[in-house]
Scaffold this motif. Structure first.
Motif, short mmCIF file in Angstrom:
data_model
loop_
_atom_site.label_atom_id
_atom_site.label_comp_id
_atom_site.label_asym_id
_atom_site.label_seq_id
_atom_site.Cartn_x
_atom_site.Cartn_y
_atom_site.Cartn_z
N GLU A 166 -19.83 -27.24 -22.77
CA GLU A 166 -18.61 -27.19 -23.59
C GLU A 166 -18.88 -26.54 -24.94
O GLU A 166 -18.07 -25.76 -25.44
CB GLU A 166 -18.09 -28.61 -23.81
N GLN A 167 -20.03 -26.89 -25.52
CA GLN A 167 -20.38 -26.30 -26.81
C GLN A 167 -20.58 -24.79 -26.69
O GLN A 167 -20.16 -24.03 -27.57
CB GLN A 167 -21.67 -26.96 -27.33
N LEU A 168 -21.19 -24.36 -25.59
CA LEU A 168 -21.38 -22.93 -25.37
C LEU A 168 -20.04 -22.21 -25.18
O LEU A 168 -19.82 -21.13 -25.74
CB LEU A 168 -22.27 -22.70 -24.13
N GLN A 169 -19.14 -22.82 -24.40
CA GLN A 169 -17.84 -22.18 -24.16
C GLN A 169 -17.04 -22.07 -25.45
O GLN A 169 -16.37 -21.06 -25.70
CB GLN A 169 -17.05 -22.95 -23.11
N GLU A 170 -17.14 -23.10 -26.30
CA GLU A 170 -16.43 -23.06 -27.58
C GLU A 170 -17.02 -22.00 -28.51
O GLU A 170 -16.30 -21.28 -29.20
CB GLU A 170 -16.51 -24.43 -28.25
N ALA A 171 -18.34 -21.88 -28.50
CA ALA A 171 -19.02 -20.92 -29.38
C ALA A 171 -18.89 -19.49 -28.87
O ALA A 171 -19.00 -18.54 -29.65
CB ALA A 171 -20.49 -21.29 -29.52
N LEU A 172 -18.67 -19.35 -27.55
CA LEU A 172 -18.61 -18.03 -26.91
C LEU A 172 -17.27 -17.88 -26.17
O LEU A 172 -17.22 -17.84 -24.94
CB LEU A 172 -19.78 -17.87 -25.94
N PRO A 173 -16.16 -17.79 -26.90
CA PRO A 173 -14.84 -17.79 -26.26
C PRO A 173 -14.59 -16.59 -25.34
O PRO A 173 -13.73 -16.66 -24.46
CB PRO A 173 -13.87 -17.79 -27.45
N ASP A 174 -15.32 -15.50 -25.54
CA ASP A 174 -15.13 -14.31 -24.71
C ASP A 174 -16.11 -14.26 -23.53
O ASP A 174 -16.23 -13.23 -22.86
CB ASP A 174 -15.28 -13.05 -25.56
N THR A 175 -16.83 -15.35 -23.30
CA THR A 175 -17.79 -15.45 -22.21
C THR A 175 -17.30 -16.52 -21.24
O THR A 175 -16.74 -17.53 -21.65
CB THR A 175 -19.19 -15.82 -22.75
N ARG A 176 -17.50 -16.27 -19.94
CA ARG A 176 -17.05 -17.24 -18.93
C ARG A 176 -18.23 -18.12 -18.53
O ARG A 176 -19.12 -17.69 -17.81
CB ARG A 176 -16.48 -16.49 -17.73
N VAL A 177 -18.23 -19.35 -19.05
CA VAL A 177 -19.35 -20.27 -18.83
C VAL A 177 -19.10 -21.08 -17.55
O VAL A 177 -18.01 -21.62 -17.35
CB VAL A 177 -19.52 -21.23 -20.03
N VAL A 178 -20.11 -21.14 -16.70
CA VAL A 178 -20.07 -21.98 -15.50
C VAL A 178 -21.31 -22.87 -15.51
O VAL A 178 -22.44 -22.38 -15.59
CB VAL A 178 -20.05 -21.14 -14.20
N LYS A 179 -21.10 -24.16 -15.45
CA LYS A 179 -22.21 -25.13 -15.40
C LYS A 179 -22.52 -25.46 -13.95
O LYS A 179 -21.62 -25.76 -13.16
CB LYS A 179 -21.81 -26.42 -16.13
N THR A 180 -23.81 -25.41 -13.60
CA THR A 180 -24.20 -25.75 -12.23
C THR A 180 -25.71 -26.00 -12.18
O THR A 180 -26.43 -25.71 -13.15
CB THR A 180 -23.79 -24.64 -11.24
N LEU A 181 -26.19 -26.53 -11.07
CA LEU A 181 -27.63 -26.70 -10.77
C LEU A 181 -28.36 -27.60 -11.76
O LEU A 181 -29.58 -27.52 -11.87
CB LEU A 181 -28.32 -25.33 -10.71
N ASN A 182 -27.65 -28.49 -12.46
CA ASN A 182 -28.30 -29.29 -13.49
C ASN A 182 -28.43 -30.76 -13.12
O ASN A 182 -28.75 -31.59 -13.97
CB ASN A 182 -27.53 -29.17 -14.82
N THR A 183 -28.20 -31.10 -11.84
CA THR A 183 -28.27 -32.50 -11.42
C THR A 183 -29.37 -32.71 -10.38
O THR A 183 -29.22 -33.50 -9.45
CB THR A 183 -26.93 -32.97 -10.85
N MET A 184 -30.49 -32.01 -10.54
CA MET A 184 -31.58 -32.07 -9.56
C MET A 184 -32.88 -31.68 -10.23
O MET A 184 -32.88 -31.06 -11.29
CB MET A 184 -31.28 -31.09 -8.41
N LEU A 185 -33.98 -32.03 -9.61
CA LEU A 185 -35.26 -31.50 -10.08
C LEU A 185 -35.34 -30.03 -9.71
O LEU A 185 -34.79 -29.60 -8.69
CB LEU A 185 -36.42 -32.27 -9.46
N PHE A 186 -36.05 -29.25 -10.51
CA PHE A 186 -35.99 -27.79 -10.40
C PHE A 186 -36.35 -27.23 -9.02
O PHE A 186 -35.77 -26.22 -8.61
CB PHE A 186 -36.85 -27.14 -11.50
N PRO A 187 -37.28 -27.83 -8.23
CA PRO A 187 -37.58 -27.21 -6.93
C PRO A 187 -36.37 -27.17 -5.98
O PRO A 187 -36.29 -26.31 -5.11
CB PRO A 187 -38.70 -28.08 -6.35
N VAL A 188 -35.43 -28.10 -6.17
CA VAL A 188 -34.27 -28.19 -5.28
C VAL A 188 -33.30 -27.04 -5.52
O VAL A 188 -32.56 -26.64 -4.62
CB VAL A 188 -33.56 -29.56 -5.45
N MET A 189 -33.31 -26.48 -6.73
CA MET A 189 -32.37 -25.40 -7.06
C MET A 189 -32.47 -24.25 -6.05
O MET A 189 -31.45 -23.65 -5.69
CB MET A 189 -32.67 -24.85 -8.46
#
Length: 198
Positions: free
Chosen positions: A99-122
């Protein structure tokens, strides 16, 4: 093929870059050096934020012009680490890094994903004994569709993907990082992910 810049060359960024290259994309990996990151972002169609979450907002805000009009895939969690080096609390309680990134970068399309797992699962979701879930949060349906395609390239099946809605829903998935230290202490450092079963 998509031209992708991965910002962050640690285990997360390196793993994603390797898998996306293998899938046929053109991938540039940039460390946290401002000039290197700016050059990588400028030449990419899509940028992945795999930098440590505690400094991501400042780091990416400095790339406002390079990120204008692009999709920013945010896979980081902004946390304060405890004495054992594991996440202890959120830097943006009541909000989220995405949310902070989207507010700071209004002309960028931010998508949050892959952040609910340990990195090997990505990059190896099918290696788990049960089907994991990957979540998407963001304001732009077209951007989320592009990210779904990248997730497929990483081995995620469509039925494992759950679109949670707008960017504010990222605060829920980012809060899930607080599970991690407890699961690691209970089960050891074995790959795991949050899974929603119906």
């Amino acid at each position: 093929m998509t031209t992708i810049a991965v910002l962050g060359n640690g285990r997360v960024g390196g793993g994603l870059a390797t898998a996306l290259l293998r899938a046929g994309h053109e991938v540039t990996v940039a460390d946290r050096t401002p000039g290197v990151a700016a050059d990588a972002a400028r030449g990419a169609q899509l940028v992945i934020n795999a930098t440590p979450g505690a400094g991501s907002l400042e780091r990416l805000t400095a790339l406002r012009e390079e990120l204008r009009g692009k999709i920013l895939v945010d896979v980081s969690n902004a946390t304060v680490d405890g004495p054992d080096g594991l996440p202890a609390e959120l830097i943006h309680p009541g909000s989220s890094l995405a949310e902070q990134l989207q507010e700071a970068l209004p002309d960028t399309r931010v998508v949050k994903t892959l952040n609910t797992m340990l990195f090997p699962v990505m990059t190896a979701p099918s290696a788990l004994a049960q089907s994991p879930t990957v979540f998407l949060s963001g304001e732009d349906p077209e951007a989320k569709q592009v990210v779904r395609g990248l997730l497929s390239d990483l081995g995620w099946q469509q039925e494992w993907m759950t679109d949670l809605g707008g960017i504010e829903s990222a605060r829920a998935t980012e809060a899930a990082i607080l599970f991690v230290p407890h699961v690691i202490r209970a089960s050891g450092f074995a790959p795991f992910a949050i899974s929603i079963t119906h």
